[in-house]
Design a protein around this motif. Structure first.
Motif, PDB file in Angstrom:
ATOM      1  N   GLU A  48       0.868  -1.188   0.000  1.00 54.28           N
ATOM      2  CA  GLU A  48       0.000   0.000   0.000  1.00 54.28           C
ATOM      3  C   GLU A  48       0.899   1.230   0.000  1.00 54.28           C
ATOM      4  OE1 GLU A  48      -3.146  -0.441  -0.297  1.00 54.28           O
ATOM      5  OE2 GLU A  48      -3.377  -2.545   0.269  1.00 54.28           O
ATOM      6  N   VAL A  49       1.366   1.626  -1.181  1.00 58.22           N
ATOM      7  CA  VAL A  49       2.359   2.697  -1.274  1.00 58.22           C
ATOM      8  C   VAL A  49       1.830   4.012  -0.729  1.00 58.22           C
ATOM      9  CG1 VAL A  49       3.721   4.090  -2.880  1.00 58.22           C
ATOM     10  CG2 VAL A  49       3.551   1.638  -3.214  1.00 58.22           C
ATOM     11  N   ASP A  50       0.563   4.308  -0.972  1.00 61.03           N
ATOM     12  CA  ASP A  50       0.001   5.597  -0.579  1.00 61.03           C
ATOM     13  C   ASP A  50      -0.742   5.544   0.743  1.00 61.03           C
ATOM     14  OD1 ASP A  50       0.925   6.788  -2.951  1.00 61.03           O
ATOM     15  OD2 ASP A  50      -0.803   6.010  -4.043  1.00 61.03           O
ATOM     16  N   ALA A  51      -0.575   4.444   1.491  1.00 59.49           N
ATOM     17  CA  ALA A  51      -1.293   4.329   2.763  1.00 59.49           C
ATOM     18  C   ALA A  51      -0.774   5.359   3.755  1.00 59.49           C
ATOM     19  CB  ALA A  51      -1.124   2.921   3.326  1.00 59.49           C
ATOM     20  N   ALA A  52      -1.643   5.773   4.648  1.00 53.95           N
ATOM     21  CA  ALA A  52      -1.255   6.758   5.667  1.00 53.95           C
ATOM     22  C   ALA A  52      -0.118   6.191   6.515  1.00 53.95           C
ATOM     23  CB  ALA A  52      -2.460   7.085   6.548  1.00 53.95           C
ATOM     24  N   GLY A  53       0.908   6.997   6.699  1.00 52.71           N
ATOM     25  CA  GLY A  53       2.047   6.585   7.505  1.00 52.71           C
ATOM     26  C   GLY A  53       3.130   5.840   6.751  1.00 52.71           C
ATOM     27  N   SER A  54       2.884   5.485   5.480  1.00 52.94           N
ATOM     28  CA  SER A  54       3.896   4.759   4.717  1.00 52.94           C
ATOM     29  C   SER A  54       5.001   5.700   4.267  1.00 52.94           C
ATOM     30  CB  SER A  54       3.271   4.076   3.498  1.00 52.94           C
ATOM     31  OG  SER A  54       2.761   5.037   2.599  1.00 52.94           O
ATOM     32  N   GLU A  55       6.204   5.155   4.164  1.00 51.30           N
ATOM     33  CA  GLU A  55       7.348   5.953   3.716  1.00 51.30           C
ATOM     34  C   GLU A  55       7.205   6.281   2.233  1.00 51.30           C
ATOM     35  OE1 GLU A  55      10.011   7.107   5.414  1.00 51.30           O
ATOM     36  OE2 GLU A  55       9.137   6.398   7.293  1.00 51.30           O
ATOM     37  N   PHE A 133       2.142 -11.498  17.664  1.00 50.78           N
ATOM     38  CA  PHE A 133       3.214 -10.709  17.067  1.00 50.78           C
ATOM     39  C   PHE A 133       2.640  -9.806  15.975  1.00 50.78           C
ATOM     40  CE2 PHE A 133       5.468 -13.942  19.247  1.00 50.78           C
ATOM     41  CZ  PHE A 133       6.751 -13.457  19.490  1.00 50.78           C
ATOM     42  N   ASP A 134       3.279  -8.669  15.815  1.00 50.98           N
ATOM     43  CA  ASP A 134       2.848  -7.727  14.786  1.00 50.98           C
ATOM     44  C   ASP A 134       3.176  -8.308  13.422  1.00 50.98           C
ATOM     45  OD1 ASP A 134       1.975  -5.516  13.450  1.00 50.98           O
ATOM     46  OD2 ASP A 134       3.771  -4.322  13.814  1.00 50.98           O
ATOM     47  N   SER A 135       2.151  -8.641  12.649  1.00 48.98           N
ATOM     48  CA  SER A 135       2.348  -9.256  11.340  1.00 48.98           C
ATOM     49  C   SER A 135       1.950  -8.307  10.223  1.00 48.98           C
ATOM     50  CB  SER A 135       1.536 -10.556  11.228  1.00 48.98           C
ATOM     51  OG  SER A 135       2.016 -11.527  12.136  1.00 48.98           O
ATOM     52  N   SER A 136       2.600  -8.457   9.083  1.00 45.95           N
ATOM     53  CA  SER A 136       2.325  -7.591   7.940  1.00 45.95           C
ATOM     54  C   SER A 136       2.767  -8.300   6.670  1.00 45.95           C
ATOM     55  CB  SER A 136       3.064  -6.255   8.076  1.00 45.95           C
ATOM     56  OG  SER A 136       4.465  -6.473   8.163  1.00 45.95           O
ATOM     57  N   LEU A 137       2.310  -7.782   5.535  1.00 47.16           N
ATOM     58  CA  LEU A 137       2.771  -8.290   4.244  1.00 47.16           C
ATOM     59  C   LEU A 137       4.043  -7.560   3.842  1.00 47.16           C
ATOM     60  CD1 LEU A 137      -0.618  -8.586   2.334  1.00 47.16           C
ATOM     61  CD2 LEU A 137       0.918 -10.482   2.904  1.00 47.16           C
ATOM     62  N   VAL A 138       5.010  -8.316   3.323  1.00 50.64           N
ATOM     63  CA  VAL A 138       6.298  -7.736   2.971  1.00 50.64           C
ATOM     64  C   VAL A 138       6.736  -8.277   1.618  1.00 50.64           C
ATOM     65  CG1 VAL A 138       7.642  -9.540   4.125  1.00 50.64           C
ATOM     66  CG2 VAL A 138       8.644  -7.282   3.822  1.00 50.64           C
ATOM     67  N   ALA A 139       7.373  -7.436   0.818  1.00 46.43           N
ATOM     68  CA  ALA A 139       7.872  -7.831  -0.500  1.00 46.43           C
ATOM     69  C   ALA A 139       9.120  -8.687  -0.333  1.00 46.43           C
ATOM     70  CB  ALA A 139       8.188  -6.586  -1.324  1.00 46.43           C
ATOM     71  N   ASP A 140       9.103  -9.908  -0.921  1.00 48.60           N
ATOM     72  CA  ASP A 140      10.295 -10.750  -0.824  1.00 48.60           C
ATOM     73  C   ASP A 140      10.407 -11.758  -1.964  1.00 48.60           C
ATOM     74  OD1 ASP A 140      12.696 -11.467   0.722  1.00 48.60           O
ATOM     75  OD2 ASP A 140      11.700 -13.399   0.931  1.00 48.60           O
ATOM     76  N   ARG A 141       9.390 -12.566  -2.173  1.00 47.36           N
ATOM     77  CA  ARG A 141       9.472 -13.616  -3.202  1.00 47.36           C
ATOM     78  C   ARG A 141       9.524 -12.992  -4.594  1.00 47.36           C
ATOM     79  NH1 ARG A 141       5.489 -16.887  -6.023  1.00 47.36           N
ATOM     80  NH2 ARG A 141       3.795 -15.888  -4.860  1.00 47.36           N
ATOM     81  N   ILE A 142      10.385 -13.527  -5.464  1.00 48.79           N
ATOM     82  CA  ILE A 142      10.502 -13.044  -6.837  1.00 48.79           C
ATOM     83  C   ILE A 142      10.029 -14.147  -7.774  1.00 48.79           C
ATOM     84  CG2 ILE A 142      12.038 -12.148  -8.617  1.00 48.79           C
ATOM     85  CD1 ILE A 142      13.862 -11.112  -6.387  1.00 48.79           C
ATOM     86  N   GLN A 143       8.897 -13.916  -8.410  1.00 53.94           N
ATOM     87  CA  GLN A 143       8.314 -14.906  -9.317  1.00 53.94           C
ATOM     88  C   GLN A 143       8.826 -14.672 -10.731  1.00 53.94           C
ATOM     89  OE1 GLN A 143       4.040 -15.339  -9.044  1.00 53.94           O
ATOM     90  NE2 GLN A 143       3.879 -15.994 -11.186  1.00 53.94           N
TER      91      GLN A 143
END
Length: 568
Positions: A48-55, A133-143
């Motif tokens: 969520e690139v444009d989400a509030a609080g995102s870098e 635990f604080d869980s989130s989606l993160v970019a990692d796997r390269i298809q």
């Protein structure tokens, strides 16, 4: 008057039509995937690139890079979904220098970065429930494997772009482009300056990489019987991928569950132990021989580390013909019963390894075990054959250091300089490792990508030979979707994905290994040419690579002032 009214009426119709067409054009544009540009590989793009609080994500319209001959470099292109999902293609053509020389299209690859569930470090090692635990989606796997992808509405879709420069490439500036087709073709310029320095192929890299392999996990995710011919067939691309990263060591289990079943999948022995009805022992090495030969054929052939005489749970499984069932030996390490149990096997195993011409590259391996237990095993091995090699990943123990051929210490420790010098002269391997106890640097799915690059620099800075990590592919239940595990921080159990598919972490690890090789090459070159100024500059940079710096600076910030030294 009639003509005036008619003219006004026509104008209103045209204006209305223009407005409708303009609105339709604007709507079409909003539906279309947005091409943001090149974002680099030092950070993971949030979904969520444009989400509030995102870098904010910084992007550039073009990519300019330098590379050695034989090096692979990367970047990311960020796509952002429009108001509706849309099929998008990303392609790359040749890069050309205008003089007839090219980096061909097949050496440029496109991968789609996918998101998996991760959690947080918190206390590191120890049992954990995802809900706590604080869980989130993160970019990692390269298809990989396709140039097209359906981009979800409003979601970020990073694209991993790799350029592999051939070792025989002619130095110079090569230009071309990445083309994104989102309904119209958008061109992103690429310029790669190939330098007149050569990185050797991974098989010749000096960096001692040791990622432990888990063959049973591959069988499970591909739904194949373990050790079947189909299993071997699907294993090959995984092991070849690891060989291309410079892997030097085969992980060989000579007992069942050497780590006390800490993984999702079983870890079966490659050797079948049988106690005959007459009380004598037999050892079936057919699976061991087939597996070792297979991994060597994949390009991993320098060391065979056998786990383990000192497992995390003292329970050695064997088949008892008299009892007509499998049973376990549980005698304590160092007792006469333990020594007798292992002496018979070791004598037979030594004979077999020498017959196969594998003895000189084989070691009995131990992992984070008490020193008293290791001393006992070392003494036993010397009675079998003084030439037996021993591998250890664990704490720094000067009392047994001279007996360890392949010694890997935890990141919190350091080899004394005099010991490293002596070990290099003796041809012994001296490396370091990270595990669930280190918050940084590390290779969790939430770890900043440049921490893996930093590891290559740290290895060069300390004078060590390489890096070990306990799992290449000990996958979770659903590794493509969820990297969280019940015992350790997310991603600790694997570095690549089923497919095989690579990851941001794995590619950045290779980048760090390439940097290590470049550093070692430059050191030798500067010494040979007497370029003391350049050598001093490089060594001064390496002196600033310390784990303690993570308290103030990220890996990216630590490396930023010095990375250009390798390409000047």
């Amino acid at each position: 008057m009639l003509n005036v009214r008619l003219s006004i009426g026509i104008s209103k119709i045209l204006l209305s039509a223009y407005c409708v067409l303009g609105a339709a054009y604007t709507y079409a544009q909003s539906q279309r995937v947005v091409v943001t540009g090149f974002t680099g590989t030092s950070s993971r793009v949030p979904q969520e690139v444009d989400a509030a609080g995102s870098e904010p994500v910084n992007a550039l319209p073009s990519w300019e890079a330098k590379a050695w001959k034989g090096e692979t470099i990367h970047n990311q292109v960020l796509l952002q979904g429009g108001t509706q999902q849309q099929q998008v293609s990303v392609t790359a053509g040749d890069l050309a220098d205008g003089k007839g020389n090219r980096i061909p299209q097949q050496d440029l690859s496109i991968g789609w970065v996918k998101y998996v569930w991760t959690d947080e470090f918190r206390d590191g090692c120890g049992y954990r429930k995802s809900v706590d635990f604080d869980s989130s989606l993160v970019a990692d796997r390269i298809q990989t494997g396709t140039n097209t992808m359906l981009i979800a509405a409003g979601k970020a879709q990073p694209v991993w772009v790799s350029v592999r420069v051939n070792a025989n490439a002619v130095p110079g500036d090569y230009t071309g482009s990445i083309i994104v087709d989102n309904g119209k073709k958008i061109t992103l310029p690429v310029k790669v300056t190939v330098l007149d320095r050569v990185l050797p192929p991974p098989s010749q890299w000096h960096y001692a990489l040791d990622l432990w392999q888990h063959p049973a996990a591959i069988a499970r995710v591909h739904q194949l019987p373990v050790w079947s011919e189909a299993h071997y067939k699907v294993m090959r691309p995984y092991y070849e991928m690891l060989a291309r990263a410079g892997q030097k060591t085969i992980t060989a289990s000579i007992t069942d569950e050497p780590w006390g079943h800490q993984t999702y999948d079983n870890y079966p022995s490659l050797i079948k132990w049988t106690k005959k009805k007459n009380g004598k022992w037999s050892f079936d090495y057919s699976l061991f021989d087939k597996y070792i030969a297979f991994v060597m054929d994949c390009g991993i052939n320098q060391r065979i580390n056998c786990y383990s005489m000192v497992p995390w749970k003292i329970a050695f499984r064997y088949h008892d013909e008299k009892l007509q069932r499998d049973t376990v030996f549980t005698g304590a390490i160092g007792t006469p019963a333990y020594n007798e149990f292992w002496s018979v096997m070791l004598r037979d195993f030594t004979r077999h390894l020498k017959k196969k011409n594998w003895f000189d590259r084989t070691a009995i391996a131990m992992d984070e075990r008490p020193m008293e237990a290791m001393q006992s095993v070392i003494a036993l091995l010397k009675t079998i054959d003084p030439a037996w090699k021993i591998s250890l990943a664990g704490a720094w123990h000067p009392q047994i250091e001279k007996d360890i051929t392949d010694y890997c210490i935890a990141s919190e420790a350091r080899f004394p300089d005099s010991v490293l010098i002596r070990r290099k002269a003796e041809g012994k391997n001296s490396t370091w490792y990270t595990c669930c106890s280190e918050k940084f640097p590390n290779g969790f799915t939430f770890s900043p990508p440049d921490e893996h690059v930093w590891m290559g620099w740290y290895t060069a800075a300390t004078g060590m030979d390489g890096y070990l990590r306990w799992a290449f592919n000990s996958w979770t239940a659903r590794p493509d979707e969820d990297s969280r595990f019940v015992t350790w921080p997310a991603g600790d159990t694997y570095q690549v994905y089923p497919g095989p598919n690579t990851s941001i972490r794995f590619e950045k690890m290779i980048e760090g290994i390439q940097d290590y090789e470049k550093i070692e090459t430059l050191r030798k070159t500067y010494k040979a040419t007497g370029d003391q100024v350049a050598l001093n500059k490089l060594e001064a940079a390496l002196n600033n690579i310390r784990i303690s710096n993570f308290n103030q600076q990220s890996a990216t910030e630590q490396l930023a002032p010095y990375r250009s030294l390798l390409n000047d």
